[in-house]
Design a protein around this motif. Structure first.
Motif, PDB file in Angstrom:
ATOM      1  N   VAL A   6     -13.179  -4.665   5.902  1.00 50.42           N
ATOM      2  CA  VAL A   6     -12.463  -4.180   4.609  1.00 50.42           C
ATOM      3  C   VAL A   6     -11.449  -5.316   4.144  1.00 50.42           C
ATOM      4  CG1 VAL A   6     -11.529  -2.442   3.305  1.00 50.42           C
ATOM      5  CG2 VAL A   6     -13.363  -2.036   5.050  1.00 50.42           C
ATOM      6  N   GLU A   7     -11.436  -5.648   2.864  1.00 51.88           N
ATOM      7  CA  GLU A   7     -10.667  -6.528   2.302  1.00 51.88           C
ATOM      8  C   GLU A   7      -9.234  -5.765   1.821  1.00 51.88           C
ATOM      9  OE1 GLU A   7     -11.866  -9.526  -0.447  1.00 51.88           O
ATOM     10  OE2 GLU A   7     -13.940  -9.793   0.718  1.00 51.88           O
ATOM     11  N   ALA A   8      -9.521  -4.430   1.171  1.00 50.11           N
ATOM     12  CA  ALA A   8      -8.661  -3.918   0.753  1.00 50.11           C
ATOM     13  C   ALA A   8      -8.754  -2.255   0.759  1.00 50.11           C
ATOM     14  CB  ALA A   8      -8.100  -4.130  -0.738  1.00 50.11           C
ATOM     15  N   VAL A   9      -7.770  -1.540   0.877  1.00 50.68           N
ATOM     16  CA  VAL A   9      -8.148  -0.065   1.363  1.00 50.68           C
ATOM     17  C   VAL A   9      -7.193   0.550  -0.050  1.00 50.68           C
ATOM     18  CG1 VAL A   9      -7.852   1.954   2.415  1.00 50.68           C
ATOM     19  CG2 VAL A   9      -7.891  -0.584   3.640  1.00 50.68           C
ATOM     20  N   HIS A  10      -7.796   1.186  -0.903  1.00 53.44           N
ATOM     21  CA  HIS A  10      -7.232   2.033  -1.930  1.00 53.44           C
ATOM     22  C   HIS A  10      -7.150   3.637  -1.448  1.00 53.44           C
ATOM     23  CE1 HIS A  10      -7.016  -1.506  -4.460  1.00 53.44           C
ATOM     24  NE2 HIS A  10      -8.054  -1.785  -3.945  1.00 53.44           N
ATOM     25  N   LEU A  23       0.906   6.044   0.788  1.00 52.47           N
ATOM     26  CA  LEU A  23      -0.011   5.738   1.770  1.00 52.47           C
ATOM     27  C   LEU A  23      -0.216   4.002   1.681  1.00 52.47           C
ATOM     28  CD1 LEU A  23      -3.142   7.172   3.591  1.00 52.47           C
ATOM     29  CD2 LEU A  23      -3.600   4.941   2.348  1.00 52.47           C
ATOM     30  N   VAL A  24       0.040   3.462   2.774  1.00 55.14           N
ATOM     31  CA  VAL A  24       0.058   1.883   2.862  1.00 55.14           C
ATOM     32  C   VAL A  24      -1.468   1.414   3.467  1.00 55.14           C
ATOM     33  CG1 VAL A  24       1.269  -0.055   3.565  1.00 55.14           C
ATOM     34  CG2 VAL A  24       2.653   2.067   3.097  1.00 55.14           C
ATOM     35  N   GLY A  25      -2.097   0.415   2.982  1.00 59.29           N
ATOM     36  CA  GLY A  25      -3.192   0.105   3.576  1.00 59.29           C
ATOM     37  C   GLY A  25      -3.185  -1.332   3.759  1.00 59.29           C
ATOM     38  N   PHE A  26      -3.943  -1.706   4.768  1.00 60.80           N
ATOM     39  CA  PHE A  26      -3.932  -3.281   5.180  1.00 60.80           C
ATOM     40  C   PHE A  26      -5.290  -3.478   5.328  1.00 60.80           C
ATOM     41  CE2 PHE A  26       0.264  -2.412   6.714  1.00 60.80           C
ATOM     42  CZ  PHE A  26       1.136  -3.564   6.382  1.00 60.80           C
ATOM     43  N   GLY A  27      -5.961  -4.481   4.743  1.00 60.05           N
ATOM     44  CA  GLY A  27      -7.151  -5.059   4.941  1.00 60.05           C
ATOM     45  C   GLY A  27      -7.474  -6.004   6.026  1.00 60.05           C
ATOM     46  N   LYS A  28      -8.608  -6.585   6.040  1.00 56.28           N
ATOM     47  CA  LYS A  28      -8.747  -7.615   7.149  1.00 56.28           C
ATOM     48  C   LYS A  28      -8.131  -8.869   6.783  1.00 56.28           C
ATOM     49  CE  LYS A  28     -12.757 -10.272   9.168  1.00 56.28           C
ATOM     50  NZ  LYS A  28     -12.608  -9.672  10.560  1.00 56.28           N
ATOM     51  N   ILE A  29      -7.729  -9.661   7.930  1.00 59.77           N
ATOM     52  CA  ILE A  29      -6.843 -10.908   7.719  1.00 59.77           C
ATOM     53  C   ILE A  29      -7.968 -11.836   7.692  1.00 59.77           C
ATOM     54  CG2 ILE A  29      -5.339 -12.514   8.876  1.00 59.77           C
ATOM     55  CD1 ILE A  29      -4.063  -9.902  10.568  1.00 59.77           C
ATOM     56  N   LEU A  30      -8.042 -12.525   6.518  1.00 58.93           N
ATOM     57  CA  LEU A  30      -9.009 -13.451   6.227  1.00 58.93           C
ATOM     58  C   LEU A  30      -8.457 -14.851   5.806  1.00 58.93           C
ATOM     59  CD1 LEU A  30     -11.155 -11.382   3.705  1.00 58.93           C
ATOM     60  CD2 LEU A  30     -12.222 -12.324   5.996  1.00 58.93           C
ATOM     61  N   ASP A  31      -9.261 -15.869   6.347  1.00 60.34           N
ATOM     62  CA  ASP A  31      -8.860 -17.230   5.967  1.00 60.34           C
ATOM     63  C   ASP A  31      -9.150 -17.651   4.389  1.00 60.34           C
ATOM     64  OD1 ASP A  31      -7.681 -17.951   8.103  1.00 60.34           O
ATOM     65  OD2 ASP A  31      -9.498 -18.841   9.204  1.00 60.34           O
ATOM     66  N   ARG A  32      -8.461 -17.888   3.944  1.00 64.11           N
ATOM     67  CA  ARG A  32      -8.929 -18.013   2.341  1.00 64.11           C
ATOM     68  C   ARG A  32      -8.108 -19.144   1.606  1.00 64.11           C
ATOM     69  NH1 ARG A  32     -10.899 -13.299  -0.245  1.00 64.11           N
ATOM     70  NH2 ARG A  32     -12.606 -12.873   0.958  1.00 64.11           N
ATOM     71  N   ALA A  77      -0.707   3.169  -2.072  1.00 58.88           N
ATOM     72  CA  ALA A  77      -1.179   4.342  -3.006  1.00 58.88           C
ATOM     73  C   ALA A  77       0.120   5.416  -2.978  1.00 58.88           C
ATOM     74  CB  ALA A  77      -2.158   5.278  -2.551  1.00 58.88           C
ATOM     75  N   ALA A  78       0.606   5.637  -4.186  1.00 61.36           N
ATOM     76  CA  ALA A  78       1.883   6.222  -4.221  1.00 61.36           C
ATOM     77  C   ALA A  78       1.645   7.573  -5.310  1.00 61.36           C
ATOM     78  CB  ALA A  78       3.120   5.662  -4.562  1.00 61.36           C
ATOM     79  N   ASP A  79       2.595   8.592  -4.880  1.00 62.06           N
ATOM     80  CA  ASP A  79       2.797   9.575  -5.631  1.00 62.06           C
ATOM     81  C   ASP A  79       3.610   9.392  -6.970  1.00 62.06           C
ATOM     82  OD1 ASP A  79       3.158  12.142  -6.870  1.00 62.06           O
ATOM     83  OD2 ASP A  79       3.058  13.212  -4.863  1.00 62.06           O
ATOM     84  N   HIS A  80       2.933   9.369  -8.319  1.00 64.28           N
ATOM     85  CA  HIS A  80       3.737   9.041  -9.598  1.00 64.28           C
ATOM     86  C   HIS A  80       4.943  10.204  -9.653  1.00 64.28           C
ATOM     87  CE1 HIS A  80       4.588   6.459 -12.401  1.00 64.28           C
ATOM     88  NE2 HIS A  80       3.208   5.979 -12.801  1.00 64.28           N
ATOM     89  N   ARG A  81       4.565  11.285  -9.077  1.00 62.51           N
ATOM     90  CA  ARG A  81       5.650  12.511  -8.950  1.00 62.51           C
ATOM     91  C   ARG A  81       7.057  11.877  -8.585  1.00 62.51           C
ATOM     92  NH1 ARG A  81       2.255  17.626  -6.978  1.00 62.51           N
ATOM     93  NH2 ARG A  81       2.394  16.033  -5.281  1.00 62.51           N
ATOM     94  N   ALA A  82       6.764  11.311  -7.576  1.00 64.90           N
ATOM     95  CA  ALA A  82       8.084  11.015  -6.464  1.00 64.90           C
ATOM     96  C   ALA A  82       8.652   9.468  -7.033  1.00 64.90           C
ATOM     97  CB  ALA A  82       7.759  10.843  -5.162  1.00 64.90           C
ATOM     98  N   THR A  83       7.659   8.845  -7.198  1.00 61.71           N
ATOM     99  CA  THR A  83       8.311   7.175  -7.821  1.00 61.71           C
ATOM    100  C   THR A  83       7.520   6.701  -8.744  1.00 61.71           C
ATOM    101  OG1 THR A  83       6.578   6.388  -6.288  1.00 61.71           O
ATOM    102  CG2 THR A  83       8.802   6.905  -5.287  1.00 61.71           C
ATOM    103  N   ASP A  84       8.007   5.775  -9.235  1.00 62.79           N
ATOM    104  CA  ASP A  84       7.402   4.873 -10.253  1.00 62.79           C
ATOM    105  C   ASP A  84       6.852   3.471  -9.633  1.00 62.79           C
ATOM    106  OD1 ASP A  84       7.627   6.816 -11.997  1.00 62.79           O
ATOM    107  OD2 ASP A  84       9.734   6.083 -12.480  1.00 62.79           O
ATOM    108  N   GLY A  85       5.973   2.877 -10.579  1.00 65.87           N
ATOM    109  CA  GLY A  85       5.361   1.633  -9.961  1.00 65.87           C
ATOM    110  C   GLY A  85       6.425   0.692  -9.555  1.00 65.87           C
ATOM    111  N   TYR A  86       7.588   0.563 -10.237  1.00 65.62           N
ATOM    112  CA  TYR A  86       8.609  -0.400  -9.732  1.00 65.62           C
ATOM    113  C   TYR A  86       8.917  -0.201  -8.364  1.00 65.62           C
ATOM    114  CZ  TYR A  86      13.066  -2.824 -10.143  1.00 65.62           C
ATOM    115  OH  TYR A  86      14.178  -3.589  -9.443  1.00 65.62           O
TER     116      TYR A  86
END
Lengths: 325, 466, 81
Positions: free
Chosen positions: B396-400, B410-419, B438-447
């Motif tokens: 998998v390339e990315a996990v949402h 929640l932090v996601g790591f995808g496959k390590i790919l040569d690109r 993926a973060a809870d917008h009640r607790a933090t903002d995108g910054y």
């Protein structure tokens, strides 16, 4: 600044020369600093270059000339005072401790004392007990002072100017055995707040300063040949101590040897050991080891003096013990 | 004055509604101390060893093995010993005659036996206190510390009545670091061979013991002997029908937690691509001379980077409870582990930000193996402060991801790919990984989330600092 | 080490990392990571088990050989004593 080969002594002289040129409030004062060129020849030639107003020979009275320099600093000058050795600085201890270090606090922050005092410290040159002790740890006990211990030619060349810029008293301890050390200094500036990691290793942290830094590095070379890789920390600043660098290194290596040419009891090495225990206890994987000077007045006879001081083999042995225990 | 306390079905995760006693490790009449493992509980997700919150004698067992009961149901009655002998009683510490040089004690908040409350995983005590405990025959692992960060103080040890039949075993001589690692790995120092001076146990001895699997600590041998021989102690093979039931129950548990998450948590998602050239080269160099058992996987670097970043951005490390953010006390990194045959579990790697990388790798191996054999501990199920999911092995390339409530990220790591990747104006082929948050917008903002990903990137580019 | 001994070590190591499967029934050239759903940690454990049971040092560069039973058996037959 040239990268030509120079000595620790010449680097120190160049630093004084630079300060005298950059700021006309700066002057040098001490016993035999003028006509004789300094007991350790640090100020040789400066009298001829800057004249007797700025290179001032004083009577043999440490209390008087250190007291006078405090007055000059209060009056807006930027004195550099040379005391022949730390042993004689005890005559001026009242001025240093009761005036220089305290006036800022006792005046409610109104009186800074922008004074720099340089002095020689340490043994190893057969000068006998009254000229050979390492008492910088006593000064590092005193709030209100900043204590520097240049161990390299860079620091000898570059620590003086920031020390003069400090609005409060700074004491610079020059280990007598370093004056003849030669090398090519990198141009400054340097900070006077942090310790330096002079070598990186993963197995043990050797903590040294001033005259023992070179011995710690030599011990690290010998240890490396045995497969023991050492971090070597040069403290550079003895007060305030840079705890963060020490704790970070011990956090990586989990073992520490402290090398201090002072006596063990009530020493700077004791302070550092305690701070490691306070701040990194759960990182320690072996008892802390200390390599200090034997608890005797430093002997005159060469073989006895050598036996009394921290030496490369004793540092290596302490490190081996820490790694084995 | 004897107090009766109930040992109840604990909640071992926000999504747990019921559980069954798989095995009782005590019988009526047995003496138990706070912290003793007294039962093995089957939740929908795993088999977990559960500790007593009381000291006293087991009066009766109320629920037999195998019966599923709701969280909070009384399972056993424990008759307590008088409070003076109890290090921390459920009530505030009552007044008692003080010793001559009793020092003023910091008022201790009453510690109610709420199984949900995070508890200190292992005791931390000074050498003096350990020495005192040894002299008095007190097992320090069973003393609840009242000092800062749950440290066991001298007073705590002095207030414990030594067990009558306490067998005094000489205390193992071990370095502070070795003790900390032993607690972390659940290794009993008594099982470790010390290679230091006079047999002192050092960190490497503990690491090697953990590799060999000397731990977790089995129930006390005394208790083992006291148990009637008829009591089954061997691991029973689980019948296929039970496995099927458990899979179904786990699906339901995941369904509840994830539906709650998506219903209540306003997620926001960020992603960043990190160049792992330096990290993989460093890893390769480091692994080159090591035996297979001590080699590191890229996953260890990714987890360590996430843990360190969480420590630097504390707003993402903790819980959203009652409309407010409660920061985690340390970074307990939940690691999403897929189980063979389906299902998912995310137990915690304790204090991951401060584990040395080789210790983190060892702890990870231990955690995954116990998660898959079903022997996790209660604290591991409840204490994660942020979770990492790594689906890279699946390509998998990315996990949402979906946040595990009440956590806030929640932090996601995808496959390590040569690109293809541009560096300094030149195109080259580089190993890349997509890191998502993926973060809870009640607790933090995108910054804040962006800062987190920036730190992960920075750390992975300085692998030697991890 | 004979190819037969190598295969036995491999089958036994695979049974340990993937207990609910029957590695002996796998085609010799199947990718074991796909077939047995091994993640990177399982694979590391597999290699570690093999390295210990065969007494043969296995470098990271050699890992690709162990993707299949046949590849692993050939490697061990050549390198293990």
């Amino acid at each position: 600044m040239s990268a030509a080969t120079t000595t620790y002594r010449e680097a120190m002289r160049e630093a004084i020369r630079e300060a005298l040129r950059r700021d006309d409030r700066v002057f040098l004062m001490g016993e035999d600093v003028g006509a004789y060129g300094g007991c350790f020849a640090v100020s040789l030639g400066l009298l001829e270059e800057f004249g007797p107003e700025r290179i001032r020979d004083t009577p043999l009275s440490e209390a008087a000339f250190v007291g006078a320099s405090i007055g000059a600093a209060l009056g807006g000058m930027r004195p550099i005072v040379e005391i022949m050795t730390v042993n004689f600085s005890l005559l001026a201890l009242d001025q240093i401790l009761n005036n220089a270090a305290t006036l800022l606090h006792m005046s409610g922050g109104q009186l800074n004392v922008p004074l720099v005092i340089r002095m020689t410290t340490g043994a190893g040159r057969q000068l006998a007990a009254q000229h050979s002790h390492s008492l910088e740890g006593w000064y590092a006990h005193i709030p209100g002072l900043r204590i520097l211990a240049p161990a390299t030619i860079e620091d000898a060349r570059n620590m003086l100017w920031p020390a003069l810029e400090d609005p409060d008293p700074v004491l610079i301890f020059e280990h007598g055995s370093l004056y003849g050390m030669s090398g090519q200094p990198r141009p400054g500036p340097v900070d006077i707040t942090s310790a330096a990691l002079r070598r990186s290793g993963k197995d043990i942290t050797l903590i040294a300063y001033g005259g023992t830094t070179g011995k710690a590095l030599a011990a690290a070379d010998a240890l490396s040949a045995e497969g023991i890789e050492a971090d070597v920390i040069d403290l550079r600043v003895l007060r305030p101590l840079d705890d963060a660098t020490i704790v970070e290194s011990v956090g990586n290596t989990h073992r520490a040897v402290i090398v201090d040419e002072g006596w063990r009891s009530g020493s700077l090495s004791a302070e550092i050991g305690t701070r490691i225990v306070e701040q990194a206890f759960y990182q320690l994987d072996a008892p802390i080891q200390r390599v200090c000077t034997a608890e005797v007045p430093v002997p005159y006879a060469r073989h006895l003096e050598e036996a009394a001081l921290p030496q490369v083999p004793s540092i290596v042995a302490a490190a081996r013990e820490a790694v084995a225990s | 004055m004897n107090e009766r306390a109930e040992f109840v079905m604990p909640s071992l995760g926000a999504d747990m509604e019921s559980g069954a006693v798989a095995e009782w490790l005590v019988k009526p009449g047995d003496r138990v101390r706070k912290g003793d493992v007294i039962a093995v509980i089957d939740t929908d997700k795993a088999t977990i060893e559960v500790e007593s919150f009381h000291t006293g004698t087991v009066e009766s067992l109320l629920v037999g093995t195998g019966r599923r009961v709701p969280v909070g149901t009384a399972l056993a009655v424990i008759v307590g010993t008088p409070p003076a002998a109890e290090p921390v009683s459920p009530e505030p510490v009552p007044a008692r005659p003080l010793r001559k040089r009793a020092r003023p004690r910091r008022p201790t908040p009453a510690r109610l036996p709420t199984p949900n409350a995070p508890h200190v995983p292992s005791p931390v005590a000074s050498p003096l206190v350990r020495h005192l405990a040894e002299q008095r025959g007190v097992d320090i692992a069973r003393v609840r510390g009242t000092g800062p960060h749950g440290r066991v103080t001298r007073a705590d040890v002095e207030h414990v009545e030594p067990p009558p039949q306490a067998k005094v075993s000489p205390r193992a001589k071990a370095s502070p670091l070795a003790r900390r690692l032993a607690a972390q790995f659940g290794v009993d120092l008594a099982d470790v061979h010390g290679t230091g001076r006079a047999g002192a146990i050092r960190a490497q001895d503990v690491r090697e013991a953990a590799e060999r699997g000397a731990g977790p600590r089995p129930p006390e041998a005394v208790e083992e002997a006291a148990r009637p021989p008829a009591e089954p102690v061997e691991v029973r093979a689980v019948p296929e029908a039970d496995l099927e039931r458990r899979r179904e129950a786990m699906r339901q548990a995941i369904a509840r937690a994830m539906a709650k998450s998506k219903r209540e948590i306003p997620h926001y998602y960020l992603s960043a691509t990190v160049d792992l050239t330096g990290a993989l080269a460093w890893l390769r160099e480091r692994n080159r001379d090591l035996p297979v058992s001590r080699r590191l996987l890229p996953a260890a670097l990714l987890l360590k980077a996430a843990a360190r970043a969480a420590a630097e951005v504390p707003r993402l490390n903790g819980f959203w409870v009652d409309d407010a953010f409660v920061p985690g006390k340390a970074v307990h990194l939940g690691v999403a582990i897929s189980l063979k045959g389906g299902g998912l579990i995310a137990p915690a790697l304790h204090d991951a930000a401060r584990l040395a990388i080789e210790d983190l790798m060892a702890a990870l191996k231990d955690l995954v193996s116990r998660a898959r054999t079903g022997r996790l501990r209660g604290a591991e199920m409840t204490e994660a402060t942020i979770t990492v999911t790594n689906l890279g092995d699946q390509g998998v390339e990315a996990v949402h991801g979906v946040i595990y409530p009440p956590q806030v990220a929640l932090v996601g790591f995808g496959k390590i790919l040569d690109r293809p990747w541009a560096v300094d104006g030149l195109l080259g082929v580089r190993p890349l990984v997509t890191v998502t948050l993926a973060a809870d917008h009640r607790a933090t903002d995108g910054y804040t989330g962006g800062r987190f990903l920036g730190i992960v990137d920075r750390l992975l580019n300085q692998p030697e600092t991890l | 080490m004979t190819p037969q001994q190598a295969r036995e070590l491999i089958t036994s190591a695979l049974s340990q990392v993937a207990p609910d499967t029957d590695p002996a029934a796998l085609p010799r050239d199947a990718d074991i990571r796909d077939a047995l759903e091994l993640d990177s940690l399982d694979f590391l454990t597999y290699v570690q088990t093999l390295s210990e049971s065969s007494g043969c040092r296995i470098e990271e560069d050699d890992y690709p050989a162990f993707a299949t039973i046949a590849g692993g058996a050939d490697f061990l037959a050549v390198h293990a004593t």
